[in-house]
Write an enzyme that holds these catalytic residues in place. Structure first.
Site, PDB file in Angstrom:
ATOM      1  N   ARG A 127     -35.371   0.770 -12.478  1.00  0.00           N
ATOM      2  CA  ARG A 127     -35.236   1.578 -13.690  1.00  0.00           C
ATOM      3  C   ARG A 127     -36.289   1.186 -14.726  1.00  0.00           C
ATOM      4  O   ARG A 127     -36.571   0.014 -14.933  1.00  0.00           O
ATOM      5  CB  ARG A 127     -33.838   1.380 -14.272  1.00  0.00           C
ATOM      6  CG  ARG A 127     -33.578   2.253 -15.477  1.00  0.00           C
ATOM      7  CD  ARG A 127     -32.149   2.622 -15.567  1.00  0.00           C
ATOM      8  NE  ARG A 127     -31.382   1.599 -16.263  1.00  0.00           N
ATOM      9  CZ  ARG A 127     -30.150   1.808 -16.729  1.00  0.00           C
ATOM     10  NH1 ARG A 127     -29.565   2.967 -16.538  1.00  0.00           N
ATOM     11  NH2 ARG A 127     -29.516   0.850 -17.350  1.00  0.00           N
ATOM     12  N   ARG A 160     -35.980  -2.890 -19.138  1.00  0.00           N
ATOM     13  CA  ARG A 160     -35.102  -3.521 -20.120  1.00  0.00           C
ATOM     14  C   ARG A 160     -34.710  -4.911 -19.641  1.00  0.00           C
ATOM     15  O   ARG A 160     -34.477  -5.126 -18.465  1.00  0.00           O
ATOM     16  CB  ARG A 160     -33.827  -2.696 -20.280  1.00  0.00           C
ATOM     17  CG  ARG A 160     -33.966  -1.585 -21.279  1.00  0.00           C
ATOM     18  CD  ARG A 160     -32.848  -0.584 -21.200  1.00  0.00           C
ATOM     19  NE  ARG A 160     -31.538  -1.170 -20.982  1.00  0.00           N
ATOM     20  CZ  ARG A 160     -30.441  -0.451 -20.803  1.00  0.00           C
ATOM     21  NH1 ARG A 160     -30.494   0.864 -20.799  1.00  0.00           N
ATOM     22  NH2 ARG A 160     -29.285  -1.025 -20.617  1.00  0.00           N
ATOM     23  N   ARG A 171     -23.303  -7.551 -15.566  1.00  0.00           N
ATOM     24  CA  ARG A 171     -22.901  -6.261 -16.149  1.00  0.00           C
ATOM     25  C   ARG A 171     -21.931  -5.527 -15.228  1.00  0.00           C
ATOM     26  O   ARG A 171     -21.004  -4.873 -15.685  1.00  0.00           O
ATOM     27  CB  ARG A 171     -24.141  -5.401 -16.412  1.00  0.00           C
ATOM     28  CG  ARG A 171     -25.009  -5.958 -17.525  1.00  0.00           C
ATOM     29  CD  ARG A 171     -26.288  -5.159 -17.688  1.00  0.00           C
ATOM     30  NE  ARG A 171     -26.047  -3.855 -18.272  1.00  0.00           N
ATOM     31  CZ  ARG A 171     -26.912  -2.854 -18.230  1.00  0.00           C
ATOM     32  NH1 ARG A 171     -28.060  -3.005 -17.621  1.00  0.00           N
ATOM     33  NH2 ARG A 171     -26.638  -1.714 -18.800  1.00  0.00           N
TER      34      ARG A 171
HETATM   35  P1  AMP Z   1     -26.152   0.704 -21.883  1.00  0.00           P
HETATM   36  O1  AMP Z   1     -27.481   1.131 -22.371  1.00  0.00           O
HETATM   37  O2  AMP Z   1     -25.071   1.735 -22.111  1.00  0.00           O
HETATM   38  O3  AMP Z   1     -26.157   0.223 -20.465  1.00  0.00           O
HETATM   39  O4  AMP Z   1     -25.726  -0.550 -22.789  1.00  0.00           O
HETATM   40  C1  AMP Z   1     -26.476  -1.739 -22.826  1.00  0.00           C
HETATM   41  C2  AMP Z   1     -25.646  -2.871 -23.404  1.00  0.00           C
HETATM   42  O5  AMP Z   1     -25.249  -2.538 -24.747  1.00  0.00           O
HETATM   43  C3  AMP Z   1     -24.344  -3.164 -22.671  1.00  0.00           C
HETATM   44  O6  AMP Z   1     -24.519  -3.988 -21.542  1.00  0.00           O
HETATM   45  C4  AMP Z   1     -23.543  -3.835 -23.774  1.00  0.00           C
HETATM   46  O7  AMP Z   1     -23.976  -5.177 -23.987  1.00  0.00           O
HETATM   47  C5  AMP Z   1     -23.937  -3.031 -25.003  1.00  0.00           C
HETATM   48  N1  AMP Z   1     -23.028  -1.881 -25.194  1.00  0.00           N
HETATM   49  C6  AMP Z   1     -23.339  -0.552 -25.087  1.00  0.00           C
HETATM   50  N2  AMP Z   1     -22.264   0.220 -25.309  1.00  0.00           N
HETATM   51  C7  AMP Z   1     -21.233  -0.630 -25.538  1.00  0.00           C
HETATM   52  C8  AMP Z   1     -19.856  -0.462 -25.810  1.00  0.00           C
HETATM   53  N3  AMP Z   1     -19.284   0.753 -25.864  1.00  0.00           N
HETATM   54  N4  AMP Z   1     -19.099  -1.575 -26.015  1.00  0.00           N
HETATM   55  C9  AMP Z   1     -19.644  -2.803 -25.971  1.00  0.00           C
HETATM   56  N5  AMP Z   1     -20.928  -3.042 -25.696  1.00  0.00           N
HETATM   57  C10 AMP Z   1     -21.735  -1.968 -25.479  1.00  0.00           C
END
Ligand code: AMP
Length: 213
Positions: A127, A160, A171
């Site tokens: 990605r 990222r 994750r």
């Molecule tokens: P994502 O881009 O959605 O994969 O999010 C990246 C990271 O942001 C996640 O691994 C969490 O550390 C944090 N994060 C994003 N959305 C949330 C959420 N709804 N609750 C808690 N942490 C979040």
């Protein structure tokens, strides 16, 4: 239309949310993107979020919920929105429901994109993301027109930090423990629609549009 996207990290929620946002002309709200923007801008919120994100953990509920409820109160959300990456825990889902109930509103559909864990690791290592506009690509499955460059805004693509192999496993663990229970939660409310996310992005999108009809 108010839509929630569910699925493991790397399942393709962001890609499908983007396509749906264009189709329905409603905003695509990614809590991950909002956190990354705050990190880039060096805000207090960004500083708090970064330590959790870098470790593959969730940002605490109280921080995330307040941020999301503020965002959906903005004017561009009047006709609906697509939530990508929120809710990720039962307390987040309950806070959202409570806030919507107060306004006599409700989520219309929760779209679950299913991809087995074995496929996730391979997907995430390929990605690439745009640090400027948040668009995502894949070096194999969803290439930008020009290698390493964002189609939408021309910025140079990056991997990222939390898409690196060691963080991906953490994750996924977090996803199974805290986020997967939301599948039963929304299923019990009869608003869950599950789709096979192992297909090509445009095939998944067609299946979702068909399903929404
Ligand atoms: P994502 O881009 O959605 O994969 O999010 C990246 C990271 O942001 C996640 O691994 C969490 O550390 C944090 N994060 C994003 N959305 C949330 C959420 N709804 N609750 C808690 N942490 C979040």
């Amino acid at each position: 239309m108010k839509i929630i996207m569910l699925g493991a990290p790397g399942a393709g929620k962001g890609t499908q949310a983007d396509l749906l946002a264009k189709e329905f002309r409603i905003p695509h709200i990614s809590t991950g993107d909002i956190f990354r923007k705050n990190i880039k801008e060096g805000t207090e919120l960004g500083r708090r979020a970064k330590e959790y994100m870098d470790g593959g953990q969730l940002v605490p509920d109280e921080v995330t919920i307040a941020m999301l409820l503020d965002r959906i109160a903005e004017a561009d959300c009047a006709d609906g929105y697509i939530l990508d990456g929120f809710p990720r825990t039962i307390p987040q889902a309950e806070s959202l429901k409570e806030a919507l109930d107060k306004k006599g509103e409700a989520i219309d559909v929760c779209i679950d994109i299913e991809v087995p864990d074995e496929d996730i690791a391979a997907r995430m290592s390929g990605r690439r993301s745009c640090p400027k506009c948040g668009a995502t690509y894949h070096i194999q499955f969803n290439r930008p027109k020009e290698e390493g460059i964002c189609d939408s805004c021309g910025a140079e693509l990056i991997q990222r930090a939390d898409d690196k192999a060691e963080t991906v496993m953490k994750r996924l663990e977090t996803y199974h423990e805290l986020t997967q229970p939301l599948i039963d939660y929304y299923s019990a409310q009869n608003i869950l629609a599950a789709f096979d996310g192992t297909r090509k992005p445009d095939e998944v999108f067609r299946a979702i549009l068909e399903g929404l009809k």
